[in-house]
Structure formats: C-alpha cells, structure tokens
Design a protein around this motif. Structure first.
Motif, PDB file in Angstrom:
ATOM      1  N   TYR A 197       0.835  -1.201   0.000  1.00 38.33           N
ATOM      2  CA  TYR A 197       0.000   0.000   0.000  1.00 38.33           C
ATOM      3  C   TYR A 197       0.869   1.249   0.000  1.00 38.33           C
ATOM      4  CZ  TYR A 197      -2.877   3.730   2.014  1.00 38.33           C
ATOM      5  OH  TYR A 197      -3.497   4.930   2.257  1.00 38.33           O
ATOM      6  N   TRP A 198       1.872   1.260   0.874  1.00 37.22           N
ATOM      7  CA  TRP A 198       2.741   2.430   0.967  1.00 37.22           C
ATOM      8  C   TRP A 198       3.610   2.553  -0.279  1.00 37.22           C
ATOM      9  CZ3 TRP A 198       1.353   5.619   4.615  1.00 37.22           C
ATOM     10  CH2 TRP A 198       0.685   5.127   5.745  1.00 37.22           C
ATOM     11  N   ALA A 199       4.052   1.418  -0.820  1.00 37.05           N
ATOM     12  CA  ALA A 199       4.883   1.464  -2.025  1.00 37.05           C
ATOM     13  C   ALA A 199       4.079   1.965  -3.223  1.00 37.05           C
ATOM     14  CB  ALA A 199       5.452   0.077  -2.315  1.00 37.05           C
ATOM     15  N   THR A 200       2.865   1.440  -3.394  1.00 39.63           N
ATOM     16  CA  THR A 200       2.034   1.867  -4.521  1.00 39.63           C
ATOM     17  C   THR A 200       1.645   3.328  -4.385  1.00 39.63           C
ATOM     18  OG1 THR A 200       1.151  -0.389  -4.692  1.00 39.63           O
ATOM     19  CG2 THR A 200      -0.042   1.344  -5.842  1.00 39.63           C
ATOM     20  N   THR A 201       1.221   3.717  -3.177  1.00 40.79           N
ATOM     21  CA  THR A 201       0.862   5.114  -2.932  1.00 40.79           C
ATOM     22  C   THR A 201       2.039   6.041  -3.215  1.00 40.79           C
ATOM     23  OG1 THR A 201      -0.737   4.444  -1.238  1.00 40.79           O
ATOM     24  CG2 THR A 201       0.002   6.731  -1.198  1.00 40.79           C
ATOM     25  N   MET A 202       3.213   5.653  -2.750  1.00 40.85           N
ATOM     26  CA  MET A 202       4.413   6.459  -2.934  1.00 40.85           C
ATOM     27  C   MET A 202       4.790   6.593  -4.405  1.00 40.85           C
ATOM     28  SD  MET A 202       8.229   5.589  -1.476  1.00 40.85           S
ATOM     29  CE  MET A 202       8.170   3.988  -2.301  1.00 40.85           C
ATOM     30  N   LEU A 203       4.800   5.478  -5.120  1.00 36.99           N
ATOM     31  CA  LEU A 203       5.203   5.510  -6.525  1.00 36.99           C
ATOM     32  C   LEU A 203       4.211   6.303  -7.372  1.00 36.99           C
ATOM     33  CD1 LEU A 203       6.387   1.813  -6.799  1.00 36.99           C
ATOM     34  CD2 LEU A 203       7.826   3.812  -7.228  1.00 36.99           C
ATOM     35  N   GLN A 204       2.929   6.146  -7.090  1.00 34.80           N
ATOM     36  CA  GLN A 204       1.939   6.897  -7.860  1.00 34.80           C
ATOM     37  C   GLN A 204       2.022   8.393  -7.555  1.00 34.80           C
ATOM     38  OE1 GLN A 204      -1.893   5.048  -7.238  1.00 34.80           O
ATOM     39  NE2 GLN A 204      -1.326   3.197  -8.364  1.00 34.80           N
ATOM     40  N   ALA A 205       2.296   8.748  -6.299  1.00 37.51           N
ATOM     41  CA  ALA A 205       2.494  10.154  -5.955  1.00 37.51           C
ATOM     42  C   ALA A 205       3.735  10.706  -6.648  1.00 37.51           C
ATOM     43  CB  ALA A 205       2.612  10.318  -4.440  1.00 37.51           C
ATOM     44  N   ALA A 206       4.799   9.900  -6.713  1.00 34.14           N
ATOM     45  CA  ALA A 206       6.022  10.338  -7.388  1.00 34.14           C
ATOM     46  C   ALA A 206       5.779  10.566  -8.874  1.00 34.14           C
ATOM     47  CB  ALA A 206       7.120   9.307  -7.174  1.00 34.14           C
ATOM     48  N   VAL A 207       4.976   9.699  -9.486  1.00 36.70           N
ATOM     49  CA  VAL A 207       4.646   9.865 -10.903  1.00 36.70           C
ATOM     50  C   VAL A 207       3.876  11.159 -11.134  1.00 36.70           C
ATOM     51  CG1 VAL A 207       3.261   8.917 -12.792  1.00 36.70           C
ATOM     52  CG2 VAL A 207       4.707   7.396 -11.432  1.00 36.70           C
ATOM     53  N   ARG A 208       3.002  11.503 -10.181  1.00 38.58           N
ATOM     54  CA  ARG A 208       2.242  12.756 -10.292  1.00 38.58           C
ATOM     55  C   ARG A 208       3.082  13.985  -9.978  1.00 38.58           C
ATOM     56  NH1 ARG A 208      -1.308   9.813  -6.988  1.00 38.58           N
ATOM     57  NH2 ARG A 208      -0.819  11.225  -5.248  1.00 38.58           N
ATOM     58  N   GLY A 209       4.276  13.774  -9.437  1.00 40.84           N
ATOM     59  CA  GLY A 209       5.103  14.896  -9.026  1.00 40.84           C
ATOM     60  C   GLY A 209       4.717  15.444  -7.669  1.00 40.84           C
ATOM     61  N   ASP A 210       3.981  14.664  -6.878  1.00 40.59           N
ATOM     62  CA  ASP A 210       3.522  15.064  -5.548  1.00 40.59           C
ATOM     63  C   ASP A 210       4.623  14.750  -4.536  1.00 40.59           C
ATOM     64  OD1 ASP A 210       2.284  15.521  -3.140  1.00 40.59           O
ATOM     65  OD2 ASP A 210       0.598  14.163  -3.494  1.00 40.59           O
ATOM     66  N   VAL A 211       5.389  15.757  -4.158  1.00 37.68           N
ATOM     67  CA  VAL A 211       6.528  15.544  -3.258  1.00 37.68           C
ATOM     68  C   VAL A 211       6.061  15.115  -1.872  1.00 37.68           C
ATOM     69  CG1 VAL A 211       8.510  16.628  -2.147  1.00 37.68           C
ATOM     70  CG2 VAL A 211       7.974  17.157  -4.530  1.00 37.68           C
ATOM     71  N   ALA A 212       5.092  15.834  -1.311  1.00 36.54           N
ATOM     72  CA  ALA A 212       4.596  15.500   0.026  1.00 36.54           C
ATOM     73  C   ALA A 212       3.998  14.095   0.062  1.00 36.54           C
ATOM     74  CB  ALA A 212       3.561  16.531   0.464  1.00 36.54           C
ATOM     75  N   GLY A 213       3.284  13.731  -0.993  1.00 38.41           N
ATOM     76  CA  GLY A 213       2.690  12.402  -1.060  1.00 38.41           C
ATOM     77  C   GLY A 213       3.708  11.303  -1.252  1.00 38.41           C
TER      78      GLY A 213
END
Length: 246
Positions: A197-213
C-alpha cells in the motif's frame, strides 16, 4: 570508516556480484513477465500509472527472494561459519551482501519504469527526484525484509512459498493489482498494514510529481527497512547458520 572495513566490504560485495552475474535467471524473468503483463493490464485498466506501479510492486516483492537467497545460500553451502571465522564482522558481511542485491533491485525498477514510459504510456509529471526517492525507499525496505527472511527460513522451499504468498498478498491488499478505490471496504480498511500500500501510494504520488505524497510513504518504508535490518543484524549476530539456532 576504517580502510580495512571498506576493503572487507568491497571483497564481499565483489564476490556477491560474481554470484549474481552467474545466475541472472530471476532478474530476467522478473523483467520479462511484468513487461508482458503491463501490455495486458493496460488494455483492461487503461491507466498507465496504475498498471506500471502495480506490477512493479508485485514483481519487486517476488525479487525479494533473491535478497534472502544471498544469505540463505551461506547455510546451504555451509559457509556461514567460515565467514564468521574471518575478520569480517556481521555488519560488514551484511553490507557486502546487500550492496549488489540493492543494485539489482534498483535496476529492475528503473528498467520497468523506463519500459512503462516508452511502451505503456507512463508520463511522470514534475522533476525526477521524487521518483528516484521512491525507488530507493522501496528497494531499501525490500532489502531489509529480505535479509530478515534469510535469518528465519530454513530452506529454499520455505523462502519461495513465503515470497510467492507475500507477493500476491502485498500486491492485492496494497492496491497494486486494482485501484484502491475499487477494493472492497474491508480491504481498504486493512490496506495500510501492507507495505505494498505504501509502495504503490508512494510511486503513484512520485509519478504525479507530488513531493509530500511521496515523502511520507517513503519514511514509512525506510522505517520498515531499518526495523527489519535490525532484526537481521541481531539474528546473524546470534550465530545464524548453526544447527543449534532455532
């Protein structure tokens, strides 16, 4: 860090690089299979970020078996006691084994992300460093957990069983196979227990350019890796590999 320590780590790392080069089958299979599945899932889900990050998480968990094998092999080859009889200390042995495997994990994820961009249609937004942070944090967590597994399992069969079950469970509960919003309520409630969950959430946030996420899940995964690594250090320090160890 003393020169002697660096030398011992370098020698151990070079030896483990040689072992990885002689047996690249797992790396190849865990690259080819997700590449094929990405094309299939893309036509089903139609969302490149979900497809690429989800399958990346699933097959990187399967690759955790390679991490544990680096330590488990010392038991099957009856060489752990020989290593402990040298001047190399437990942290040096662990680092020497960890560095090549970390590089393999990072290579797998970078190749799959590049494939996702070139073939599947993944389009990261913003700068590249959040994605680099996400890959590093996930690799570190896998490295810690895989090393801890090496101090628990007693055979390659046990290791394969655990990693296969973990890959499916972590992926399914983590929202790697289907979007989190489509999961049933009970699965959404327990999803944060899964590292996936944390890995998927993190990678998808990184793809969006969401630094905080990206940073918050990365911190959780780094904490997981540190805790698992500390357990592995304790386990190895107790003489893991000897028949008397339970």
């Amino acid at each position: 860090m003393p020169r002697e320590t660096l030398h011992r780590i370098a020698v151990l790392a070079a030896h483990n690089v040689l072992l990885r080069r002689r047996d690249p089958a797992h790396l190849v299979s865990y690259l080819v299979m997700p590449m094929v599945l990405m094309l299939v899932f893309k036509s089903m889900l139609g969302e490149p970020a979900q497809v690429v990050t989800g399958l990346l998480v699933m097959f990187s968990v399967l690759s955790m078996a390679d991490v544990a094998t680096a330590g488990l092999a010392e038991r099957t080859w009856h060489t752990w006691d020989r290593l402990r009889a040298t001047r190399a200390r437990v942290p040096e042995i662990m680092i020497g084994k960890a560095l090549p495997v970390f590089a393999v994990l990072a290579l797998q994820q970078v190749v799959l992300l590049a494939y996702g961009m070139m073939v599947v249609g993944l389009r990261p937004a913003g700068t590249v460093w959040p994605l680099a942070l996400a890959v590093a944090a996930w690799c570190f967590a896998l490295l810690g957990v895989g090393t801890a597994l090496a101090g628990v399992v007693r055979s390659q069969g046990e290791l394969s069983t655990l990693c296969n079950i973990a890959a499916l469970s972590v992926s399914a509960l983590g929202g790697a196979l289907v979007p989190y919003a489509m999961m049933p309520a009970w699965a959404q409630a327990i999803a944060p227990v899964s590292p996936g969950y944390w890995a998927t959430t993190m990678l998808q946030a990184a793809v969006r350019g969401d630094v905080a996420g990206t940073v918050r899940p990365a911190a959780v995964l780094v904490g997981l890796g540190l805790a698992a690594g500390a357990f592995a250090w304790w386990r190895f320090g107790k003489g893991w590999g000897r028949g008397s160890l339970l």
